[in-house]
Design an enzyme around this catalytic site. Structure first.
Site, PDB file in Angstrom:
ATOM      1  CB  CYS A   1      -0.797  -0.539   0.895  1.00  0.00           C
ATOM      2  SG  CYS A   1      -2.004  -2.198   1.374  1.00  0.00           S
TER       3      CYS A   1
ATOM      4  NE  ARG B   1       4.510   1.369  -1.562  1.00  0.00           N
ATOM      5  CZ  ARG B   1       5.251   0.808  -1.018  1.00  0.00           C
ATOM      6  NH1 ARG B   1       6.517   0.734  -1.425  1.00  0.00           N
ATOM      7  NH2 ARG B   1       5.097  -0.173  -0.001  1.00  0.00           N
TER       8      ARG B   1
ATOM      9  CD1 TRP C   1      -1.603  -5.537  -2.724  1.00  0.00           C
ATOM     10  CD2 TRP C   1      -1.979  -3.701  -4.790  1.00  0.00           C
ATOM     11  NE1 TRP C   1      -2.010  -6.067  -4.026  1.00  0.00           N
ATOM     12  CE2 TRP C   1      -2.017  -5.673  -5.353  1.00  0.00           C
ATOM     13  CE3 TRP C   1      -2.064  -3.785  -5.990  1.00  0.00           C
ATOM     14  CZ2 TRP C   1      -2.192  -6.511  -6.827  1.00  0.00           C
ATOM     15  CZ3 TRP C   1      -2.590  -3.658  -7.641  1.00  0.00           C
ATOM     16  CH2 TRP C   1      -2.203  -5.352  -7.407  1.00  0.00           C
TER      17      TRP C   1
ATOM     18  CG  ASN D   1       2.126  -2.374   3.653  1.00  0.00           C
ATOM     19  OD1 ASN D   1       1.530  -2.796   2.919  1.00  0.00           O
ATOM     20  ND2 ASN D   1       2.947  -1.407   2.841  1.00  0.00           N
ATOM     21  N   GLY D   2       0.335  -4.020   4.971  1.00  0.00           N
ATOM     22  CA  GLY D   2       0.581  -5.413   6.303  1.00  0.00           C
ATOM     23  C   GLY D   2       0.134  -6.606   6.062  1.00  0.00           C
TER      24      GLY D   2
ATOM     25  CD  GLU E   1       7.530 -17.725 -16.574  1.00  0.00           C
ATOM     26  OE1 GLU E   1       6.559 -18.480 -17.166  1.00  0.00           O
ATOM     27  OE2 GLU E   1       7.766 -16.917 -16.163  1.00  0.00           O
TER      28      GLU E   1
ATOM     29  CE  LYS F   1       8.803 -13.536 -17.593  1.00  0.00           C
ATOM     30  NZ  LYS F   1       7.274 -14.799 -17.617  1.00  0.00           N
TER      31      LYS F   1
ATOM     32  CD  GLU G   1       7.356 -11.838 -21.175  1.00  0.00           C
ATOM     33  OE1 GLU G   1       5.669 -11.696 -21.280  1.00  0.00           O
ATOM     34  OE2 GLU G   1       7.134 -13.262 -19.935  1.00  0.00           O
TER      35      GLU G   1
ATOM     36  CG  HIS H   1      10.025 -37.855 -29.850  1.00  0.00           C
ATOM     37  ND1 HIS H   1      10.238 -39.243 -30.466  1.00  0.00           N
ATOM     38  CD2 HIS H   1      10.689 -38.098 -28.400  1.00  0.00           C
ATOM     39  CE1 HIS H   1      10.698 -40.446 -29.067  1.00  0.00           C
ATOM     40  NE2 HIS H   1      10.826 -39.437 -28.274  1.00  0.00           N
TER      41      HIS H   1
ATOM     42  CE  LYS I   1       1.847  -7.470 -14.407  1.00  0.00           C
ATOM     43  NZ  LYS I   1       3.164  -8.483 -15.007  1.00  0.00           N
TER      44      LYS I   1
HETATM   45  C1  AGP Z   1       4.387 -13.718 -19.023  1.00  0.00           C
HETATM   46  O1  AGP Z   1       5.383 -13.299 -18.579  1.00  0.00           O
HETATM   47  C2  AGP Z   1       3.128 -12.554 -19.541  1.00  0.00           C
HETATM   48  N1  AGP Z   1       3.063 -11.394 -19.790  1.00  0.00           N
HETATM   49  C3  AGP Z   1       2.294 -13.133 -20.266  1.00  0.00           C
HETATM   50  O2  AGP Z   1       2.706 -14.456 -20.381  1.00  0.00           O
HETATM   51  C4  AGP Z   1       0.714 -13.436 -18.506  1.00  0.00           C
HETATM   52  O3  AGP Z   1       1.043 -14.887 -17.989  1.00  0.00           O
HETATM   53  C5  AGP Z   1      -0.231 -14.289 -19.518  1.00  0.00           C
HETATM   54  O4  AGP Z   1      -1.021 -13.367 -20.323  1.00  0.00           O
HETATM   55  C6  AGP Z   1      -1.509 -14.576 -18.281  1.00  0.00           C
HETATM   56  O5  AGP Z   1      -1.769 -12.891 -17.818  1.00  0.00           O
HETATM   57  P1  AGP Z   1      -2.477 -13.533 -15.983  1.00  0.00           P
HETATM   58  O6  AGP Z   1      -1.946 -14.696 -15.006  1.00  0.00           O
HETATM   59  O7  AGP Z   1      -3.134 -12.450 -15.618  1.00  0.00           O
HETATM   60  O8  AGP Z   1      -3.695 -13.978 -16.414  1.00  0.00           O
END
Ligand code: AGP
Length: 610
Positions: free
Chosen positions: A2, A27, A73, A99-100, A483, A487, A490, A506, A605
């Site tokens: 927060c 934040r 938050w 906050n916490g 993953e 990373k 992207e 394969h 995001k």
């Molecule tokens: C991950 O780094 C990306 N930003 C993207 O794949 C993300 O994980 C995906 O859009 C799912 O988002 P969410 O967890 O908010 O559903």
């Protein structure tokens, strides 16, 4: 995470509070509020963005030279006007922001209600305001003394900032874990949860240490330990500009959030393991009989959340022996899945707004399944569509690439899997307690991995010009490989693919040649030898190998062109550690390529369209 501000001085507090809260906007927040003293205490609170509160205050004059403000938050209680901070006591003379997480809030609330206190919100924070009121009534002491007594009763994590309209010359601040900073300059006293809100007034600040209380007044700060002993503290001089301050001195939010992960793991575990070594998930309200009737679990998610679900499949099946299906949310409802009221669907979405995942869980509910959501955002859409919600306490994640929310999901999913096993009595309680002990060791282990960032940075420089990178793993290591590839692709725009190591032969092995580095996740005891064989396979084709391996693993060292060592933990928990060097690897490569990790091209995001 927060945002907190406080001011006492010779100017109107309100505009200073609002400006400070705007400085803390990064934040994140879902509601905001202020309390200002001008003889009486006036409080204004509003759900929604800070602009909602400003609209509410438009044309209203809130005079007063003392005040506190808060951007929330949410962790306990939906983001509503009533749950927004500041919270007050019964008399309305005490206002407090926090906050916490106050872990013993329910016990204290029961006691205070029994003493006749009336509560107006469902937050843990309000308990602190009534507790301080209760102490003031019993002892007729100063606000400082009352807070000093209260902090020795409260349990959990709290940064508290408290004012009393009967004592308009000071602000009392207490810290147990979440950061809080105080300062004094030219006849004013200042409080903030982060430096950006103070820079307009002073560059000489005092970040309180853990378990300290401060009395902030005009031009003066006094600091005490929780025993009430005054301590001498020296201000630190801050050279940062505003942008650097919002990133806590890190170059990018993504790097800051990678380094927040030890606290994020700690906060996601907080209050969910009891003293008897049992999992305590109050937010999962189904009774044991309902949990025992679950015949199948289906995990639906996208992107990074899909990868945490992939790892969770192993944990849930191992601990509970319930079969788990794993679906990309965008595919799930089109495959005509078999669902009924004995199915439990787990929807994972850090944003809580991903359209594919929302559509998937709504479809699952129509089919009669029970739905639990794993999300980082209180009040998000998924919390309204699911039957139960398990929050990750990662705080707002600004970087588009998910990092700390991924680790928080892995922790929450393992807790949930252990909880299912515990309530269904499908796992030896000693094994549950042993696994919980391993979970609670993870924050320090993540810190240890982060200390090796130098090796990862060096490796990133070496491979920043690669055009293709293959990531491989086995078991839960496959989720880490996928993953790590996501990373890298992207934020650095390098073509990267994650594969189960056993699948390479394969087809994908045809891609290997010198200059195509292979990142191999070498964890998980029972798959170790097979992984080594796969690594030898790829090296035989001239590929460089970058290995994530347990500390001290000399066999791995002999096969590595670059080695990222991680502490040993239980195999099912290893993704929480193994992912961290790969997050750093992707970040440093993106920086080497002159890219902005926080805002990668073409990405959002939260993907709120199907
Ligand atoms: C991950 O780094 C990306 N930003 C993207 O794949 C993300 O994980 C995906 O859009 C799912 O988002 P969410 O967890 O908010 O559903």
């Amino acid at each position: 995470m927060c945002g907190i501000v406080g001011y006492v001085g010779d100017r109107s507090a309100l505009p200073i509070l609002i400006e400070g809260m705007e400085r803390l906007e990064y934040r994140g927040y879902d509601s905001a509020g202020v309390a200002v003293v001008n003889g009486d205490m006036t409080v204004a609170r509003k759900a929604g963005r800070l602009s909602e509160l400003e609209a509410e205050l438009e044309g209203r004059d809130l005079p007063g030279l003392l005040g506190i403000g808060h951007t929330r938050w949410a962790t306990h209680g939906a983001p509503t006007d009533e749950n927004a901070h500041p919270h007050r006591d019964c008399s309305g003379k005490i206002a407090l922001v926090h906050n916490g997480i106050i872990e013993n809030h329910d016990v204290l609330k029961a006691r205070l209600v029994g003493e006749g206190h009336t509560f107006m919100s469902e937050t843990d924070t309000e308990v602190a305001a009534h507790l301080i009121e209760s102490i003031l009534q019993e002892r007729s002491c100063s606000l400082l003394e009352a807070v000093l007594e209260a902090v020795n009763v409260l349990e959990g994590a709290f940064a508290l900032v408290c004012i009393n309209s009967d004592d308009p010359d000071r602000i009392i601040v207490a810290r147990q874990e979440p950061p809080i900073i105080v300062g004094a300059a030219d006849g004013v006293g200042l409080v903030a949860s982060d430096i950006p809100a103070l820079l307009a007034h002073t560059r000489d600040v005092i970040p309180l240490d853990n378990r300290q209380v401060a009395e902030v007044s005009r031009g003066s700060v006094r600091v005490f330990d929780f025993a009430g002993e005054e301590v001498t503290v020296e201000p630190v001089h801050v050279e940062w500009n505003m942008e650097a301050a919002e990133k806590g001195g890190y170059e990018d939010f993504m790097l800051k959030e990678i380094f927040e992960q030890p606290d994020v793991v700690r906060d996601t575990l907080r209050g969910r393991v009891d003293r008897e070594g049992r999992v305590k998930l109050d937010e999962v309200h189904w009774d044991d009989e309902t949990l025992r009737r679950i015949s199948k679990v289906v995990v639906v998610a996208c992107g990074t959340s899909f990868h945490s679900g992939m790892a969770a499949k192993h944990s849930i099946e191992h601990y509970t022996r319930i079969p788990v299906e794993l679906d990309l949310a965008s595919e799930f409802r089109y495959r005509d899945p078999v669902l009924d009221e004995t199915c439990l669907v787990i929807g994972i979405a850090q944003s809580g707004e991903t359209a594919d995942t929302l559509a998937a869980i709504r479809f699952a509910k129509e089919m009669g399944a029970k739905v639990v959501a794993i999300t980082n955002v209180v009040g998000s859409s998924i919390t309204r569509d699911a039957d139960a919600v398990l929050f990750t306490h990662a705080g707002p994640e600004i970087g588009v690439a998910a990092t700390k929310t991924f680790l928080a999901q892995l922790v929450a999913l393992n807790l949930f899997a252990l909880y299912l096993a515990q309530q269904r009595q499908s796992m030896d309680p000693a094994k549950t307690a042993e696994t919980l002990t391993a979970l609670q060791a993870l924050p320090e282990q993540v810190e240890e991995v982060l200390r090796s960032q130098g090796e990862v940075h060096r490796a990133a420089k070496r491979y920043a010009d690669a055009s293709d990178v293959i990531f491989i793993g086995r078991g839960v290591g496959t989720a880490v490989a996928l993953e790590g590839a996501l990373k890298l692709k992207e934020i650095s725009y390098i073509h990267a693919e994650g594969y189960p190591a056993g699948e390479l032969k394969h087809g994908a092995i045809a891609l290997l040649e010198p200059g195509v580095p292979v990142v191999a996740v070498l964890t998980g005891a029972k798959l170790y030898d097979k992984m080594l064989a796969n690594i030898e396979e790829v090296r035989a084709r001239g590929a460089d190998t970058i290995l994530v391996a347990p500390q001290g693993d000399e066999r791995a060292r002999a096969l590595a062109n670059e080695l990222f060592e991680v502490p040993v933990t239980k195999p099912l928990l290893s993704p929480i550690l193994d992912t961290v060097p790969l997050q750093l690897f992707a970040y440093f490569i993106a920086k080497e390529r002159g890219l902005s990790p926080d805002k990668p091209r073409n990405l959002a995001k939260s993907v709120t369209v199907e």
